[in-house]
Design a protein around this motif. Structure first.
Motif, mmCIF file in Angstrom:
data_model
loop_
_atom_site.group_PDB
_atom_site.id
_atom_site.type_symbol
_atom_site.label_atom_id
_atom_site.label_comp_id
_atom_site.label_asym_id
_atom_site.label_seq_id
_atom_site.Cartn_x
_atom_site.Cartn_y
_atom_site.Cartn_z
ATOM 1 N N SER A 1 0.824 -1.219 0.000
ATOM 2 C CA SER A 1 0.000 0.000 0.000
ATOM 3 C C SER A 1 0.865 1.279 0.000
ATOM 4 O O SER A 1 0.337 2.381 -0.087
ATOM 5 N N ARG A 2 2.177 1.121 0.113
ATOM 6 C CA ARG A 2 3.076 2.283 0.198
ATOM 7 C C ARG A 2 3.452 2.807 -1.177
ATOM 8 O O ARG A 2 3.486 2.061 -2.151
ATOM 9 N N GLU A 3 3.801 4.107 -1.205
ATOM 10 C CA GLU A 3 4.396 4.694 -2.419
ATOM 11 C C GLU A 3 5.713 5.336 -2.023
ATOM 12 O O GLU A 3 5.794 6.029 -1.008
ATOM 13 N N VAL A 4 6.734 5.102 -2.819
ATOM 14 C CA VAL A 4 8.068 5.643 -2.532
ATOM 15 C C VAL A 4 8.570 6.374 -3.771
ATOM 16 O O VAL A 4 8.486 5.832 -4.880
ATOM 17 N N ALA A 5 9.060 7.615 -3.603
ATOM 18 C CA ALA A 5 9.587 8.367 -4.759
ATOM 19 C C ALA A 5 11.102 8.217 -4.795
ATOM 20 O O ALA A 5 11.783 8.415 -3.784
ATOM 21 N N ILE A 6 11.624 7.856 -5.979
ATOM 22 C CA ILE A 6 13.057 7.595 -6.114
ATOM 23 C C ILE A 6 13.649 8.501 -7.187
ATOM 24 O O ILE A 6 13.246 8.433 -8.353
ATOM 25 N N CYS A 7 14.578 9.370 -6.771
ATOM 26 C CA CYS A 7 15.236 10.250 -7.734
ATOM 27 C C CYS A 7 16.734 9.948 -7.679
ATOM 28 O O CYS A 7 17.515 10.669 -7.053
ATOM 29 N N LEU A 8 17.113 8.828 -8.295
ATOM 30 C CA LEU A 8 18.487 8.313 -8.227
ATOM 31 C C LEU A 8 18.853 7.710 -9.571
ATOM 32 O O LEU A 8 17.980 7.313 -10.330
ATOM 33 N N ASP A 9 20.160 7.581 -9.821
ATOM 34 C CA ASP A 9 20.575 6.847 -11.019
ATOM 35 C C ASP A 9 20.493 5.351 -10.744
ATOM 36 O O ASP A 9 20.962 4.890 -9.710
ATOM 37 N N PRO A 10 19.899 4.589 -11.676
ATOM 38 C CA PRO A 10 19.653 3.168 -11.378
ATOM 39 C C PRO A 10 20.769 2.236 -11.842
ATOM 40 O O PRO A 10 20.500 1.143 -12.273
ATOM 41 N N TYR A 11 22.037 2.682 -11.770
ATOM 42 C CA TYR A 11 23.067 1.835 -12.385
ATOM 43 C C TYR A 11 23.933 1.056 -11.412
ATOM 44 O O TYR A 11 24.558 0.080 -11.787
ATOM 45 N N CYS A 12 24.013 1.485 -10.151
ATOM 46 C CA CYS A 12 24.842 0.716 -9.222
ATOM 47 C C CYS A 12 24.423 1.008 -7.786
ATOM 48 O O CYS A 12 23.675 1.953 -7.522
ATOM 49 N N GLY A 13 24.912 0.171 -6.891
ATOM 50 C CA GLY A 13 24.704 0.397 -5.463
ATOM 51 C C GLY A 13 23.240 0.380 -5.055
ATOM 52 O O GLY A 13 22.401 -0.280 -5.669
ATOM 53 N N LEU A 14 22.950 1.136 -4.013
ATOM 54 C CA LEU A 14 21.601 1.181 -3.460
ATOM 55 C C LEU A 14 20.619 1.804 -4.459
ATOM 56 O O LEU A 14 19.444 1.449 -4.482
ATOM 57 N N GLY A 15 21.092 2.732 -5.292
ATOM 58 C CA GLY A 15 20.228 3.360 -6.302
ATOM 59 C C GLY A 15 19.604 2.315 -7.216
ATOM 60 O O GLY A 15 18.393 2.313 -7.475
ATOM 61 N N PHE A 16 20.436 1.370 -7.671
ATOM 62 C CA PHE A 16 19.935 0.298 -8.534
ATOM 63 C C PHE A 16 18.945 -0.594 -7.785
ATOM 64 O O PHE A 16 17.893 -0.963 -8.308
ATOM 65 N N VAL A 17 19.279 -0.947 -6.543
ATOM 66 C CA VAL A 17 18.428 -1.862 -5.763
ATOM 67 C C VAL A 17 17.053 -1.243 -5.524
ATOM 68 O O VAL A 17 16.022 -1.896 -5.675
#
Length: 618
Positions: A235-251
């Motif tokens: 039921s949650r919504e999370v906003a992600i403003c990160l590069d999705p190529y490595c590390g926690l950003g990708f996960v």
């Protein structure tokens, strides 16, 4: 790091909650593989939206439900089997812009039994410098094919690409824009959870390309740990403003939603260059409680929206619902930036307690993350002079030579930390500076070919203490820091242990027998004059070189030199060997917003900086 343990002192060790003891109705736990979790979600909640991608106007560009993602992944797996003729365990490079195609391609690889590697696509305006990195990752990761979009496919074969790299040596390139209507005959079911799930490649601040291996076990443990820390549910919504190529950003971009079932609102950071208000407007519009960003995004908002808070307020932007706004980082928290961000957007309802940072590195992509419950991040002031001798001396706020350090967030569930002496490998006492070592189910399982000394690197993932608990196997983060037990209590009623990251060992500079962290000298230099927008320092032979970016007229360059040399002498007792004044944008910065000091050093030595003025103080 004087001596080893003083008798009667607590050993500096701390851990997050024990994963085994947490009772929750986590349905995804019964699956060993993320691909199985996705198939289960596609069957049980087919219409539930997992991903929503926004464009620069803040409108929904595309979205994916559980079933849509599963169907797309099946088609991609079929294409890999047919066109790619791939074997089980082959490596596939995914060269996609931040978006939904990247996610579908990732699960398509898992369905086909291949090992995906996400790679940032070359920049169309800057192929000469960005394409060689893509090529290098494809080669070092031993990828047998490249999957991408039609647009990038053309770019890889363009005239400009030919000038930058030898395009004949690319492995087969498959574009996934027009997928056939086929399903693969059978979805691959991995047999052993300890086999490779994916490879994570990143360029470190010292300019080294390092790929780490993530097993299926580690990937599931990682997703579970984040789910518990951030209390993520469908039921949650999370906003992600990160590069999705490595590390926690990708996960966060690709994996967490499939595991926890929450909806991720994806905002590519590059869109903020067109519309700086995009991220915060989306957080307000979707009434998001948890959001993740990078330092470069935070800086863009602070600089780009500084004068616009009133107009944003009149447009109804409201940040009062935000519980956690986490900066994903691999460095010491930048207090000045997080504080100015908090102050600036306080008018829009942002609670200063909501802003915090996380900490990860190559051996473990997320060690700390503030999460939802538990005490707020604490700040301590340490004596900078003692720090140079690797000692931690706590002082009052505002006392001379004091340096504020902010805790890097709460230690994630299933993570244990100890502070060790990097030379003797002995355990350190509490509030002593040493190397942060980590033991966790989501540690990476090793480097995937690092250029250079592989013998040196193996030690990073399987170190043991020289005395005390010599059985546990630890991974060495390569970062200096210290643990301190605070007066606060965490959710379980225990006293809260705070981890403070001081800086990377390989970046620290040894001068006059003391250890200096570049960021401390740079902070002093930036404060000296309003025209200095950025600064980076490095050593050349045994000279200290200070590079400053000048935002102003060139005749100011001469005035900066005595200011720079004086402040470094007064605050750090160091003599500056060379001052280089350059134009804005010369200091290279990576996608995480970290300075690439070694690249800058190479440019300086090769005489490529095109400086406004250079002063040699030999």
């Amino acid at each position: 790091m004087v001596g080893n343990l003083v008798s009667g002192k607590r050993i500096a060790q701390a851990s997050g909650r024990d994963l085994g003891q947490i009772e929750d109705n986590d349905q995804a736990r019964k699956f060993l593989f993320l691909s199985e979790v996705l198939q289960w979600r596609a069957q049980t909640t087919p219409e539930h939206v997992l991903y929503t991608l926004l464009n620069s106007r803040g409108a929904i560009a595309s979205s994916l439900t559980c079933l849509q993602l599963h169907k797309r992944a099946e088609k991609i797996a079929a294409v890999l089997g047919e066109r790619g003729h791939l074997q089980d365990g082959d490596h596939v490079a995914l060269v996609y812009p931040p978006g939904i195609d990247l996610i579908a391609a990732f699960y398509g690889c898992l369905y086909a039994g291949c090992v995906p590697i996400t790679v940032r696509p070359p920049h169309p305006q800057n192929i000469a410098t960005t394409l060689p990195t893509v090529k290098m990752i494809v080669e070092v990761s031993r990828s047998v094919c490249v999957m991408t979009t039609q647009v990038i496919c053309k770019l890889l074969r363009s005239k400009e690409a030919l000038a930058a790299v030898d395009i004949r040596t690319w492995p087969p390139v498959i574009d996934t824009d027009d997928l056939p209507k086929k399903k693969p005959p059978l979805l691959h079911k991995p047999s052993n959870p300890d086999t490779l799930a994916y490879l994570d490649f990143s360029v470190s601040t010292t300019g080294m390309l390092a790929g780490v291996k993530m097993s299926h076990t580690a990937t599931s443990a990682f997703c579970r740990s984040i789910k518990l820390q951030c209390e993520l549910y469908p039921s949650r919504e999370v906003a992600i403003c990160l590069d999705p190529y490595c590390g926690l950003g990708f996960v966060l971009w690709c994996l967490c939603s499939v595991y926890s079932g929450h909806q991720s609102i994806l905002i590519p950071p590059s869109e903020l260059e067109v519309n700086p208000a995009l991220w915060l407007s989306a957080v307000s519009q979707y009434k998001v409680r948890d959001t993740f960003c990078s330092y470069s995004v935070m800086e863009l908002c602070t600089k780009g929206l500084g004068l616009q808070t009133d107009s944003l307020k009149s447009r109804g932007v409201d940040l009062s619902r935000v519980r956690t706004c986490v900066v994903v980082a691999e460095e010491r928290p930048r207090i000045a930036l997080t504080q100015s961000f908090s102050k600036l957007f306080k008018d829009l309802g942002l609670h200063p307690r909501a802003v915090s940072t996380s900490f990860g590195c190559r051996v473990n992509l997320a060690i700390c993350l503030q999460g939802t419950s538990g005490p707020d991040p604490t700040t301590v002031y340490v004596d900078m002079r003692a720090l140079r001798h690797d000692r931690v001396r706590l002082v009052e706020r505002g006392s001379p030579h004091s340096l504020p350090l902010m805790e890097s967030g709460k230690i994630l569930p299933g993570v244990r930390i100890i502070i060790a002496n990097p030379e003797t490998k002995g355990p350190m006492g509490e509030s002593h500076l040493g190397e942060i070592w980590v033991h966790s189910g989501h540690n990476a399982s090793g480097y995937f070919t690092v250029y250079g000394d592989e013998v040196l690197q193996s030690d990073h993932f399987s170190s043991r203490l020289s005395f005390g608990d010599t059985q546990t196997v630890w991974a060495r983060t390569g970062y200096l820091g210290f643990l301190r037990r605070t007066e606060l209590t965490d959710a379980s009623g225990e006293r809260h242990d705070a981890l403070y990251v001081v800086g990377a060992l390989e970046e620290a500079m040894e001068l006059r027998g003391m250890r200096y962290h570049p960021i401390d000298i740079e902070t002093s230099v930036i404060r000296t004059h309003k025209s200095i927008t950025e600064c980076a320092v490095f050593t050349w032979t045994n000279l200290l070189v200070v590079v400053v970016e000048l935002d102003g007229s060139e005749h100011e360059a001469l005035d900066l030199v005595p200011l720079v040399t004086n402040v470094v002498l007064e605050e750090h007792y160091l003599i500056v060997g060379v001052v280089v004044v350059v134009d804005i944008g010369v200091i290279p910065i990576n996608s995480r917003g970290e300075k690439q000091r070694m690249h800058l050093r190479d440019g300086f030595l090769a005489d490529q900086l095109d400086p406004i003025y250079v002063a040699y103080n030999m």
